[in-house]
Design a protein around this motif. Structure first.
Motif, PDB file in Angstrom:
ATOM      1  N   ASP A 134       0.809  -1.158   0.039  1.00  0.00           N
ATOM      2  CA  ASP A 134       0.258  -0.068   0.042  1.00  0.00           C
ATOM      3  C   ASP A 134       0.752   1.201   0.024  1.00  0.00           C
ATOM      4  OD1 ASP A 134      -2.273  -1.363  -0.005  1.00  0.00           O
ATOM      5  OD2 ASP A 134      -2.879  -1.240   2.010  1.00  0.00           O
ATOM      6  N   SER A 135       1.875   1.223   0.689  1.00  0.00           N
ATOM      7  CA  SER A 135       2.960   2.517   0.903  1.00  0.00           C
ATOM      8  C   SER A 135       3.432   2.739  -0.359  1.00  0.00           C
ATOM      9  CB  SER A 135       3.850   2.291   1.787  1.00  0.00           C
ATOM     10  OG  SER A 135       4.698   1.141   1.486  1.00  0.00           O
ATOM     11  N   GLU A 136       3.785   1.558  -1.315  1.00  0.00           N
ATOM     12  CA  GLU A 136       4.231   2.073  -2.885  1.00  0.00           C
ATOM     13  C   GLU A 136       3.106   2.696  -3.336  1.00  0.00           C
ATOM     14  OE1 GLU A 136       7.744  -1.379  -3.406  1.00  0.00           O
ATOM     15  OE2 GLU A 136       5.628  -2.009  -3.421  1.00  0.00           O
ATOM     16  N   VAL A 137       1.833   2.184  -3.528  1.00  0.00           N
ATOM     17  CA  VAL A 137       0.899   2.851  -4.157  1.00  0.00           C
ATOM     18  C   VAL A 137       0.347   4.094  -3.695  1.00  0.00           C
ATOM     19  CG1 VAL A 137      -1.697   2.625  -4.713  1.00  0.00           C
ATOM     20  CG2 VAL A 137      -0.465   0.489  -4.396  1.00  0.00           C
ATOM     21  N   VAL A 138       0.572   4.362  -2.390  1.00  0.00           N
ATOM     22  CA  VAL A 138       0.269   5.622  -1.869  1.00  0.00           C
ATOM     23  C   VAL A 138       1.451   6.786  -2.593  1.00  0.00           C
ATOM     24  CG1 VAL A 138       0.121   7.184   0.097  1.00  0.00           C
ATOM     25  CG2 VAL A 138      -1.187   4.997  -0.020  1.00  0.00           C
ATOM     26  N   LYS A 139       2.473   6.146  -2.422  1.00  0.00           N
ATOM     27  CA  LYS A 139       3.843   6.934  -2.925  1.00  0.00           C
ATOM     28  C   LYS A 139       3.732   7.335  -4.219  1.00  0.00           C
ATOM     29  CE  LYS A 139       8.896   6.982  -2.689  1.00  0.00           C
ATOM     30  NZ  LYS A 139      10.156   6.275  -2.432  1.00  0.00           N
ATOM     31  N   ALA A 140       3.468   6.182  -5.000  1.00  0.00           N
ATOM     32  CA  ALA A 140       3.142   6.570  -6.620  1.00  0.00           C
ATOM     33  C   ALA A 140       2.088   7.566  -6.771  1.00  0.00           C
ATOM     34  CB  ALA A 140       2.658   5.193  -7.242  1.00  0.00           C
ATOM     35  N   ILE A 141       0.959   7.422  -6.136  1.00  0.00           N
ATOM     36  CA  ILE A 141      -0.216   8.443  -6.159  1.00  0.00           C
ATOM     37  C   ILE A 141       0.240   9.983  -5.921  1.00  0.00           C
ATOM     38  CG2 ILE A 141      -2.418   9.025  -5.587  1.00  0.00           C
ATOM     39  CD1 ILE A 141      -3.161   6.110  -5.509  1.00  0.00           C
ATOM     40  N   ALA A 142       0.948   9.991  -4.733  1.00  0.00           N
ATOM     41  CA  ALA A 142       1.400  11.160  -4.137  1.00  0.00           C
ATOM     42  C   ALA A 142       2.423  11.744  -5.196  1.00  0.00           C
ATOM     43  CB  ALA A 142       2.316  11.013  -2.888  1.00  0.00           C
ATOM     44  N   GLY A 143       3.152  10.968  -5.886  1.00  0.00           N
ATOM     45  CA  GLY A 143       3.903  11.616  -7.063  1.00  0.00           C
ATOM     46  C   GLY A 143       3.227  11.817  -8.332  1.00  0.00           C
ATOM     47  N   LYS A 161      -0.525  14.763  -2.195  1.00  0.00           N
ATOM     48  CA  LYS A 161       0.648  15.177  -1.588  1.00  0.00           C
ATOM     49  C   LYS A 161       0.750  15.194  -0.038  1.00  0.00           C
ATOM     50  CE  LYS A 161       2.238  17.212  -5.844  1.00  0.00           C
ATOM     51  NZ  LYS A 161       2.651  18.484  -6.444  1.00  0.00           N
ATOM     52  N   SER A 162      -0.596  15.655   0.403  1.00  0.00           N
ATOM     53  CA  SER A 162      -0.535  15.818   1.867  1.00  0.00           C
ATOM     54  C   SER A 162      -1.044  14.668   2.614  1.00  0.00           C
ATOM     55  CB  SER A 162      -0.987  17.239   2.161  1.00  0.00           C
ATOM     56  OG  SER A 162      -2.412  17.356   1.591  1.00  0.00           O
ATOM     57  N   ILE A 163      -1.860  13.938   2.134  1.00  0.00           N
ATOM     58  CA  ILE A 163      -2.763  13.046   2.762  1.00  0.00           C
ATOM     59  C   ILE A 163      -1.869  11.840   3.505  1.00  0.00           C
ATOM     60  CG2 ILE A 163      -3.057  11.314   1.117  1.00  0.00           C
ATOM     61  CD1 ILE A 163      -5.931  11.511   1.797  1.00  0.00           C
ATOM     62  N   ILE A 164      -2.408  11.753   4.894  1.00  0.00           N
ATOM     63  CA  ILE A 164      -1.733  10.861   5.462  1.00  0.00           C
ATOM     64  C   ILE A 164      -2.675   9.516   5.729  1.00  0.00           C
ATOM     65  CG2 ILE A 164      -0.660  10.249   7.839  1.00  0.00           C
ATOM     66  CD1 ILE A 164      -0.003  12.957   8.009  1.00  0.00           C
ATOM     67  N   ILE A 165      -2.302   8.424   5.357  1.00  0.00           N
ATOM     68  CA  ILE A 165      -3.047   7.057   5.591  1.00  0.00           C
ATOM     69  C   ILE A 165      -2.521   6.095   6.390  1.00  0.00           C
ATOM     70  CG2 ILE A 165      -4.033   4.931   4.350  1.00  0.00           C
ATOM     71  CD1 ILE A 165      -4.119   6.793   1.720  1.00  0.00           C
ATOM     72  N   SER A 166      -2.873   5.829   7.711  1.00  0.00           N
ATOM     73  CA  SER A 166      -2.219   5.049   8.564  1.00  0.00           C
ATOM     74  C   SER A 166      -2.927   3.727   8.852  1.00  0.00           C
ATOM     75  CB  SER A 166      -2.919   6.068  10.116  1.00  0.00           C
ATOM     76  OG  SER A 166      -4.049   5.991  10.276  1.00  0.00           O
ATOM     77  N   THR A 167      -3.916   3.505   8.084  1.00  0.00           N
ATOM     78  CA  THR A 167      -4.379   2.220   7.948  1.00  0.00           C
ATOM     79  C   THR A 167      -3.911   1.466   6.565  1.00  0.00           C
ATOM     80  OG1 THR A 167      -6.592   2.816   7.078  1.00  0.00           O
ATOM     81  CG2 THR A 167      -6.469   2.736   9.387  1.00  0.00           C
ATOM     82  N   GLU A 218     -16.352  11.122  -5.119  1.00  0.00           N
ATOM     83  CA  GLU A 218     -15.893  12.245  -4.252  1.00  0.00           C
ATOM     84  C   GLU A 218     -14.689  11.791  -3.456  1.00  0.00           C
ATOM     85  OE1 GLU A 218     -19.191  13.514  -1.930  1.00  0.00           O
ATOM     86  OE2 GLU A 218     -20.097  14.515  -3.540  1.00  0.00           O
ATOM     87  N   VAL A 219     -14.772  10.751  -2.947  1.00  0.00           N
ATOM     88  CA  VAL A 219     -13.663   9.882  -2.300  1.00  0.00           C
ATOM     89  C   VAL A 219     -12.361   9.985  -3.279  1.00  0.00           C
ATOM     90  CG1 VAL A 219     -12.760   8.045  -1.074  1.00  0.00           C
ATOM     91  CG2 VAL A 219     -14.905   8.721  -0.458  1.00  0.00           C
ATOM     92  N   PHE A 220     -12.303   9.450  -4.345  1.00  0.00           N
ATOM     93  CA  PHE A 220     -11.164   9.442  -5.106  1.00  0.00           C
ATOM     94  C   PHE A 220     -10.810  10.575  -5.547  1.00  0.00           C
ATOM     95  CE2 PHE A 220     -12.355   4.986  -5.557  1.00  0.00           C
ATOM     96  CZ  PHE A 220     -11.429   4.347  -5.550  1.00  0.00           C
ATOM     97  N   VAL A 221     -11.760  11.755  -5.770  1.00  0.00           N
ATOM     98  CA  VAL A 221     -11.373  13.160  -6.124  1.00  0.00           C
ATOM     99  C   VAL A 221     -10.466  13.822  -5.013  1.00  0.00           C
ATOM    100  CG1 VAL A 221     -11.992  15.489  -6.536  1.00  0.00           C
ATOM    101  CG2 VAL A 221     -13.249  13.541  -7.952  1.00  0.00           C
ATOM    102  N   TYR A 222     -11.110  13.399  -3.922  1.00  0.00           N
ATOM    103  CA  TYR A 222     -10.229  13.966  -2.727  1.00  0.00           C
ATOM    104  C   TYR A 222      -8.925  13.287  -2.395  1.00  0.00           C
ATOM    105  CZ  TYR A 222      -9.337  15.341   2.447  1.00  0.00           C
ATOM    106  OH  TYR A 222      -8.724  15.850   3.459  1.00  0.00           O
ATOM    107  N   LEU A 223      -8.848  12.045  -2.738  1.00  0.00           N
ATOM    108  CA  LEU A 223      -7.702  11.476  -2.832  1.00  0.00           C
ATOM    109  C   LEU A 223      -6.677  11.939  -3.860  1.00  0.00           C
ATOM    110  CD1 LEU A 223      -5.723   9.028  -1.541  1.00  0.00           C
ATOM    111  CD2 LEU A 223      -6.877   7.511  -2.981  1.00  0.00           C
ATOM    112  N   TRP A 224      -7.204  12.239  -4.793  1.00  0.00           N
ATOM    113  CA  TRP A 224      -6.392  12.932  -5.888  1.00  0.00           C
ATOM    114  C   TRP A 224      -5.872  14.167  -5.375  1.00  0.00           C
ATOM    115  CZ3 TRP A 224      -2.776  11.178  -9.264  1.00  0.00           C
ATOM    116  CH2 TRP A 224      -2.392  11.851 -10.383  1.00  0.00           C
ATOM    117  N   ASN A 225      -6.759  15.163  -5.117  1.00  0.00           N
ATOM    118  CA  ASN A 225      -6.402  16.430  -5.049  1.00  0.00           C
ATOM    119  C   ASN A 225      -5.496  16.763  -3.864  1.00  0.00           C
ATOM    120  OD1 ASN A 225      -8.043  17.290  -7.174  1.00  0.00           O
ATOM    121  ND2 ASN A 225     -10.011  17.494  -6.024  1.00  0.00           N
ATOM    122  N   TYR A 226      -5.610  15.730  -2.910  1.00  0.00           N
ATOM    123  CA  TYR A 226      -4.751  16.057  -1.606  1.00  0.00           C
ATOM    124  C   TYR A 226      -3.806  14.860  -1.569  1.00  0.00           C
ATOM    125  CZ  TYR A 226      -8.180  19.380  -0.191  1.00  0.00           C
ATOM    126  OH  TYR A 226      -8.995  20.455  -0.264  1.00  0.00           O
TER     127      TYR A 226
END
Length: 201
Positions: free
Chosen positions: A11-20, A67-73, A57-65
């Protein structure tokens, strides 16, 4: 696109890729979970369009934020939790616009702070079907009793039926719900289903 997603193991790799800004990974994530999340949203919402809008809306929020979103789960848990909270916000808005019982608002607030197991999710669907199959008047009587906390006499006077008829409807509703649920149902799950069907009141 899916091949790129499948090559990422964590998951961390996916989140990192999306953040990038990796749109391919983001779109692959969207396609992987979209239908599942829409089905999940429908355990809270009755309208398919509202469920789809909630997931989008959940996916739009995920994409818009991104770079700053923190996913702890886990990423899956994050998506499901996000859909749940947005769906409950939709219900709370409906409560305000339709001026329903304060008890309904209280139920929704409690639900927002609860996590449901797979068993409870299964029960949600079973109760949803049981309520939907009840005769209209039986469903209305049942929800007025459970949701608004009205006494049998009050319901009888409001609907112009006898107290015995009210009792019969409520007993039938409980019987049908229990008959359609595989295991004992929790009060939280029952409250959720009442919230979903408040529009019939």
């Amino acid at each position: 696109m899916l091949d790129d997603f499948n090559n990422i193991r964590t998951d961390s790799e996916v989140v990192k890729a999306i953040a990038g800004g990796d749109r391919n990974i983001f779109e692959a994530l969207f396609h992987k979970y979209y239908s599942l999340l829409c089905d999940y949203a429908l355990t809270y919402l009755e309208d398919v369009n509202e469920a789809e809008d909630t997931v989008q809306e959940v996916f739009v929020y995920l994409w818009n934020y991104r770079k700053s979103i923190i996913i702890s789960t886990s990423l899956k848990s994050y998506l499901y939790s996000s859909v749940k909270h947005r769906a409950l916000n939709v219900l709370k808005h409906q409560v305000v616009t339709r001026r329903h019982s304060p008890l309904l608002t209280e139920f929704l607030e409690n639900l927002a702070n609860e996590n449901y197991s797979e068993l409870e999710q299964e029960q949600l669907e079973q109760v949803r079907k049981a309520l939907k199959e009840l005769p209209d008047q039986c469903r209305i009587v049942f929800m007025k009793s459970c949701l608004e906390g009205k006494k049998y006499k009050e319901i009888a006077e409001e609907l112009h039926i006898s107290v015995n008829t009210v009792k019969t409807h409520i007993l039938k509703a409980y019987h049908d719900i229990r008959a359609n649920v595989n295991r004992p149902i929790s009060s939280q799950v029952l409250c959720l289903m009442i919230c979903k069907y408040f529009k019939y009141l």
